[in-house]
Design an enzyme around this catalytic site. Structure first.
Site, PDB file in Angstrom:
ATOM      1  N   ARG A  82      -2.398   0.662 -10.578  1.00  0.00           N
ATOM      2  CA  ARG A  82      -2.380   1.173  -9.209  1.00  0.00           C
ATOM      3  C   ARG A  82      -3.183   2.467  -9.165  1.00  0.00           C
ATOM      4  O   ARG A  82      -3.006   3.349 -10.009  1.00  0.00           O
ATOM      5  CB  ARG A  82      -0.933   1.425  -8.791  1.00  0.00           C
ATOM      6  N   ARG A 118       4.553  10.268  -6.212  1.00  0.00           N
ATOM      7  CA  ARG A 118       3.514   9.240  -6.225  1.00  0.00           C
ATOM      8  C   ARG A 118       2.425   9.562  -5.211  1.00  0.00           C
ATOM      9  O   ARG A 118       2.482  10.587  -4.545  1.00  0.00           O
ATOM     10  CB  ARG A 118       4.169   7.898  -5.913  1.00  0.00           C
ATOM     11  N   LYS A 141      11.481   7.820  -8.851  1.00  0.00           N
ATOM     12  CA  LYS A 141      10.236   7.995  -8.088  1.00  0.00           C
ATOM     13  C   LYS A 141      10.449   8.897  -6.877  1.00  0.00           C
ATOM     14  O   LYS A 141      11.584   9.052  -6.387  1.00  0.00           O
ATOM     15  CB  LYS A 141       9.706   6.642  -7.644  1.00  0.00           C
ATOM     16  N   LYS A 147       8.515   9.877  -3.053  1.00  0.00           N
ATOM     17  CA  LYS A 147       7.440   9.470  -2.147  1.00  0.00           C
ATOM     18  C   LYS A 147       7.298  10.462  -0.999  1.00  0.00           C
ATOM     19  O   LYS A 147       8.294  10.845  -0.390  1.00  0.00           O
ATOM     20  CB  LYS A 147       7.724   8.079  -1.579  1.00  0.00           C
ATOM     21  N   CYS A 181       5.446  -8.034   0.305  1.00  0.00           N
ATOM     22  CA  CYS A 181       5.210  -7.464  -1.024  1.00  0.00           C
ATOM     23  C   CYS A 181       4.618  -8.541  -1.916  1.00  0.00           C
ATOM     24  O   CYS A 181       4.513  -9.699  -1.535  1.00  0.00           O
ATOM     25  CB  CYS A 181       6.517  -6.921  -1.601  1.00  0.00           C
ATOM     26  N   CYS A 186       5.509  -9.915 -10.118  1.00  0.00           N
ATOM     27  CA  CYS A 186       6.491  -8.842 -10.072  1.00  0.00           C
ATOM     28  C   CYS A 186       7.759  -9.242 -10.822  1.00  0.00           C
ATOM     29  O   CYS A 186       8.355 -10.284 -10.559  1.00  0.00           O
ATOM     30  CB  CYS A 186       6.832  -8.486  -8.630  1.00  0.00           C
ATOM     31  N   CYS A 189      12.633  -9.095  -3.032  1.00  0.00           N
ATOM     32  CA  CYS A 189      13.854  -8.540  -3.612  1.00  0.00           C
ATOM     33  C   CYS A 189      14.330  -7.419  -2.703  1.00  0.00           C
ATOM     34  O   CYS A 189      13.635  -7.029  -1.777  1.00  0.00           O
ATOM     35  CB  CYS A 189      13.590  -8.033  -5.035  1.00  0.00           C
ATOM     36  N   CYS A 221       9.576  -2.813  -1.269  1.00  0.00           N
ATOM     37  CA  CYS A 221       8.179  -2.373  -1.217  1.00  0.00           C
ATOM     38  C   CYS A 221       7.550  -2.635   0.147  1.00  0.00           C
ATOM     39  O   CYS A 221       6.682  -1.886   0.575  1.00  0.00           O
ATOM     40  CB  CYS A 221       7.362  -3.068  -2.294  1.00  0.00           C
TER      41      CYS A 221
END
Lengths: 608, 565
Positions: free
Chosen positions: B73, B142, B206, B208, B427, B433, B472, B476
């Protein structure tokens, strides 16, 4: 073979036990069993004790005995030699059967009657067990042999250009040394029996004439190490149930390699890692049909040949080679088709072109390219008898019990507008679970894990050459061998052609594999990586030369399995380099070291 | 009650500032994978190890390990790149990856299917375009997203500049990235290194940051850990409203996890923005849950300790109080398609890229088409958080050429597509994934066709309805902000969630759990019917459902008993 305790030979007078030991030395297991049987048969026959030919005086022996030496890579030459020995024996003559590397070269000059059965490997090389003897006979130190009568049977594959070259060389050289040829050199193709049977008959007749001393007659009592001897053999194969037929290259691989698991349950068949499994294929019915169609034959027509009568379809399906051409068939077809192109290929100076044709064409291609008329009977008589294919066994019975595993590349290619396949590989690959496959075990005494488990082993097996080493690693794990195991494997792509990848990963984790070096020839071609040259196992050998040298110096055994024409030669050259670089030897001495290793059974090859 | 830190915390601590055994793992030819722990560290470098799950069982039988590959990414603050960079990315996709570029829901690119041997050359090639991948994943801040709204060109410029400044300012300090991927000089003694902001264990999870320019909430500012709402008056940037504690992730059947929208806690002027962001991060660094990763996002820190506590701790560290939040209003979280002239006079063309996947497929040579456009385009490209693409900064005399290329390569779907297709997100999910429980991107075309057929029967083809498809519950594609959302539970089975607004300010609600496609369509059918008949002018689907009382009330949240000190 593990050393036995020194025998006392209690009933024998003084020198006799030494004689027996001397005579038994170097004999391989089948011969020893045969000798045992012979002795047992003698014991069975009533009558007073007497001197028998198996214990002759040293000098007298050579005159009264046939010596049969064999050099064998896949076991065919050994089997023919054994048949000859049995025939000689049945004729009541004394015989010594011995593998080439066990033959005491100094005895050559005292031999009187010598038969040599020897194969030719790859491009004109002797089998590994006969390298030393061939060098000796061909070399300057060879004695003159004015009193020797001999005959040579060469084995080979006429789809290679230097067909039976080693047999021819020995035949010519023995004459040069003054020996007298009793039977013209035989040149047996992959359908060994076609040539071998008449040659054995001729050799036997000559032996009868040559040996004047009548020997006590004795039948051989069969003795075997196990209670229930396997009754199955090459001629009487066991119908093994196919348990698993699993492709083990990824879907995007250009090569289909299959893993097979067959059941030997109830057969009594046993094997050791390193042995081969013979598989009798059946030609694909589509291929049989296309031959029948091309020649406008009636598939159901009965044809008699060599004392058997079958339909054309049966002959072509299970009795005759359709996927391998032979020179005699090309010659016969050339005569029929009056095809000048084909005829010219048979000229002595066109052997390379002929080899190209043999390698690229199958029977059907010849029929299509050079139309000619054949009757069913003529065709069946002209085609080579179907021969079984040998595959190095990929398992250890200690790990898999009554099963035998194989690793087989399903050879297939498109040419001349049709698809082509290998007889046995496609036969196996197309079998489903539960199918029966006719098999037999072909021992390979020269390709065994070291008897001493503390010895290190180095296994070089690119492609399907990795097969026996799966068996080796299983065997060494099951026997808790303390020596280290080093595998060198190579193939095209790591992601699709890494045969048994998850098993090797597990073996590294559980300590049954100590080192794994890999060469994936098509992986290296990344623009950003300067090394654009393809990498092969021999490159890894050179890169790891110091370790390799140290392992060997430490007594490691080295094994090579796989392609004979290129890989085995390249690996050998790399080994010479390693000995030169790290052992400070010049090329010649390095070669000598490797020859010593071969002689000691520490550098063994199973190449094809 | 204290609990010991999670395994990953010790992996980070022992990693020598994100080095771990990555170099050794890359060099191991026996496997196409790397060690699990190193895989976790690799995320900080911008890459995830994945495998082709379609092939897993087949390869297991073939005695081959899974078909491992890596997703890489880019860190692309604000989602802006030049045509030259586009061409570089395109070449990397074709030479090193699976021949596709994927625009993510966070405004950057992902390459999929990069095998281990090619990981280093690929990351090096990305860096050669002057874009890196550092901190694109992992327990750090990120890539920073910002509104791509082409109408307000100058405001967009400002926002994307701030996104870049934030992203740079919050980068990890370690030299590991340069050492491993760019043959940078080795740090002799990593004990001399330090991470002044993050510390040796980085963040608990993470983090954001997103920056929105009202009235467009195309970035879903309330789904960010730290959401910044630009307050602009008369072309002047006055500062930013600060929203904290947004986050989408949840776990099926676990009432102690839930999606959360950020709370607006105040306002900061531009010159205090970096300080604010840094301080929010340090509070989360010091108080976030390091024992249970599922509770480690800032949203749980705030839920567990309270918003008032958080604001007080933040202000204490800042040393000044936040100003009161300024008024703002969002009208949409979707993209505007087609040509728009910005306030700077340049033209901008927004294209719909289904699920963000730029690839050459039969009849849709999009990768080729955009390469052709990149070769002639003089402006820039902007990615949107709705997985779309803006060809930005086009002079008026170039429009016709671009239109021709767009049409020739079948990139002009935006002209004719249905409302729901134009506002659908998905996603990646299967096959790459590792978290996916059900299909998403690959299922999108199929489910869209079926929904379109239904909507057409009710005359709703042009109704803009936001659909979000997720493999899931981790979110995302920000499914909890979809008017219609399908959240994967198992192959072919989804939770159906409905009722979010169309501006990213209200979460949807769970209507049906674990249902198959037929049941999904059956459930939606009468709702579409009523919407067609009963909606008021301009009323969005989610708003209608709520007004008509067609949705259940939300299940209560449960805060987990264990609170980490």
């Amino acid at each position: 073979m593990p050393a036995l305790p020194a025998p006392s030979f209690a009933p024998l007078p003084g020198d006799a036990s030494a004689d027996i030991l001397r005579l038994l030395e170097g004999l391989d297991a089948p011969t020893l069993w045969w000798v045992s049987g012979y002795a047992a048969a003698l014991a069975h026959s009533a009558g007073p004790p007497r001197t028998v030919a198996l214990l002759p005086q040293r000098d007298a022996g050579a005159q009264e005995r046939v010596t049969i030496i064999y050099g064998s890579q896949t076991g065919n030459a050994r089997r023919v030699a054994e048949r000859l020995a049995q025939a000689v024996e049945r004729a009541g003559l004394a015989v010594r059967l011995i593998r080439a590397d066990a033959y005491p070269q100094r005895e050559l000059k005292t031999e009187r009657l010598l038969y040599i059965v020897i194969s030719t490997q790859g491009e004109g090389d002797p089998p590994d067990d006969a390298r030393g003897l061939v060098d000796f006979i061909a070399g300057k130190r060879a004695p003159t042999l004015p009193d020797l009568k001999f005959a040579v049977l060469g084995l080979g594959d006429s789809s290679y250009p230097l067909f039976c070259a080693i047999g021819r060389r020995l035949d010519a050289r023995l004459v040069e040394l003054g020996a007298q040829r009793m039977v013209a050199a035989g040149e047996a193709d992959v359908d060994v029996e076609t040539i071998a049977e008449p040659w054995i008959d001729a050799a036997l007749a000559q032996a009868r004439d040559a040996l004047t001393t009548a020997l006590p007659r004795a039948n051989v009592t069969p003795l075997h190490p196990h209670a229930a001897p396997a009754e199955w053999s090459r001629e009487n194969p066991f119908a093994a149930e196919l348990l698993v037929n699993q492709r083990i290259t990824a879907r995007d691989s250009s090569r289909a390699v299959h893993h097979f698991e067959l059941s030997l349950e109830g057969s009594g068949l046993t094997y050791e890692p390193g042995d081969a499994l013979g598989v009798w294929p059946t030609n694909a019915s589509a291929l049989v049909d296309s031959v029948i169609q091309a020649l406008r034959l009636d598939g159901d027509e009965p044809v008699a040949c060599a004392g058997e009568t079958h339909s054309v379809r049966t002959w072509l399906g299970s009795r005759r080679e359709l996927t391998k051409l032979s020179r005699p068939f090309i010659a016969a077809h050339a005569a029929r088709s009056r095809a000048d192109d084909l005829n010219r290929l048979l000229a002595p100076d066109r052997s390379t072109d002929l080899a190209g044709l043999l390698a690229s064409h199958q029977v059907i291609d010849l029929l299509h390219a050079f139309p000619a008329a054949w009757t069913a009977g003529e065709l069946v008589a002209a085609l080579r008898p179907l021969a079984p294919r040998l595959y190095s066994i990929a398992s250890s019975r200690k790990a898999v019990g009554d099963e035998v595993h194989l690793t087989v590349a399903d050879i297939g290619w498109d040419a001349f507008g049709i698809s082509h396949a290998g007889a046995a590989s496609s036969f196996l690959a197309s079998r489903g679970d539960g199918a029966r496959v006719p098999v037999f075990v072909e021992p390979n005494e020269r390709f065994r894990v070291p008897a001493d488990g503390s010895t290190d082993v180095i296994m070089i097996g690119p492609g399907t050459g990795v097969a026996p080493f799966r068996g080796f690693v299983q065997e060494r794990r099951e026997t808790a061998a303390r020596g280290r195991n080093w595998l060198l494997f190579g193939n095209r792509h790591s992601q699709s052609d890494f045969l048994y990848q998850t098993e090797w990963q597990a073996a590294l984790r559980d300590g049954s594999l100590h080192r794994l070096d890999l060469a994936f020839s098509r992986d290296e071609a990344i623009a950003q990586i300067p090394r654009t040259r393809k990498t092969y196992v021999q490159d890894r050998l050179r890169e790891n030369g110091r370790s390799l040298f140290e392992w060997l110096d430490n007594g490691a055994h080295l094994y090579v399995c796989g392609d004979a024409t290129r890989m085995a030669k390249d690996v050998h050259a790399a080994l010479v380099d390693v000995f030169s670089t790290h052992g400070g030897l010049d090329g010649e001495s390095a070669e000598a070291r490797l020859s010593d290793l071969i002689q000691q059974g520490r550098y063994a090859r199973d190449v094809y | 009650m204290t609990v010991s830190p999670s395994h990953l915390e010790s992996v980070k601590a022992a990693s020598h500032f994100l080095r771990g055994g990555i170099v050794e793992g890359l060099a191991d030819p026996v496997t196409g994978a790397i060690d699990d722990d190193d895989g976790k560290l690799l995320k900080f470098h911008g890459s995830y190890q994945q495998d082709d799950r379609d092939l897993r069982e087949e390869r297991r039988q073939q005695k081959l390990e899974p078909a491992f590959s890596f997703m890489i990414r880019a860190r692309l603050p604000g989602g802006v790149l030049t045509p030259a960079q586009w061409l570089g990315f395109d070449a990397i996709a074709r030479e090193h990856a699976n021949g596709t570029l994927r625009i993510t829901s966070r405004q950057t690119f992902q390459w999929h299917g990069v095998i281990k041997r090619k990981l280093k050359p690929t990351i090096a090639a990305i860096n050669a375009t002057l874009i890196d991948t550092l901190a694109a994943c992992g327990d750090v801040n990120r890539t920073v997203v910002s509104s791509a709204n082409p109408l307000q060109s100058s405001a967009h410029r400002m926002a994307s500049d701030w996104a870049a400044r934030l992203s740079e300012h919050l980068l990890p300090n370690t030299r590991a990235y340069h050492e491993i991927w760019l043959d940078g000089e080795k740090v002799v003694d990593t004990a001399q290194e330090s991470e002044p902001l993050y510390g040796p264990t980085y963040l608990p999870r993470k983090f954001k940051i997103g920056l929105a320019i009202p009235p467009t909430n195309d970035i879903d500012v309330f789904a960010q850990d730290l959401g910044l709402i630009a307050i602009i008056e008369n072309g002047q940037l006055l500062g930013f409203n600060v929203a904290v504690g947004g986050g989408m992730g949840a776990t099926h059947g676990d009432p102690t996890t839930w999606p959360r929208l950020g709370d607006v806690i105040g306002f900061v002027p531009p010159d205090r923005l970096l300080e604010l962001a840094t301080t929010v991060i340090t509070v989360q660094r010091d108080f976030g849950n390091r024992a249970e990763r599922q509770y480690a996002r800032l949203k749980y820190t705030i839920e567990h300790r309270g918003l008032a506590w958080f604001t007080a701790e933040l202000e204490r560290r800042l040393g000044f109080p936040l100003e009161p939040a300024r008024p703002f209003a969002f009208d949409t979280n979707g993209d505007r398609y087609g040509w728009i002239q910005g306030d700077d006079g340049h033209w901008h063309l927004t294209l719909h890229i289904a699920a963000g996947r730029v690839a050459d497929t039969p009849g849709q040579p999009w990768l080729t088409g955009l390469r052709e456009i990149a070769r002639m385009h003089r402006g820039e490209f902007r990615l949107t958080c709705n997985q779309n693409l803006i060809i930005a900064g086009v002079a008026s005399d170039q429009r016709a050429r671009i239109d021709a290329l767009v049409a020739h390569h079948a990139l002009d779907g935006y002209l004719t597509q249905s409302g729901i297709r134009r506002h659908a997100l998905a996603c990646v999910a299967l096959p790459t994934c590792g978290l996916a429980m059900a299909e998403a991107e690959r299922y999108l075309p199929d489910v869209l066709s079926k929904l379109e057929a239904q909507l057409a029967r009710h005359g709703l083809t042009d109704a803009p309805i936001g659909l979000r498809l997720s493999g899931c519950p981790n979110g995302c594609s920000r499914p909890y902000l979809g008017e219609i959302a399908l959240v994967g539970r198992a192959p072919g089975r989804y939770d159906l969630r409905l009722g979010a607004d169309f501006s990213g300010q209200r979460l949807n609600r769970l209507l049906r759990q674990n249902i198959d496609e037929a049941t999904i369509l059956e459930t939606l059918e009468p709702l579409f019917g009523r919407y067609a008949r009963e909606r008021t002018t301009g009323e969005a689907f989610g708003d209608f459902l709520l007004r008509s009382d067609l949705l259940p009330s939300e299940a209560p949240r449960t805060i987990p008993a264990t609170v980490i000190a």
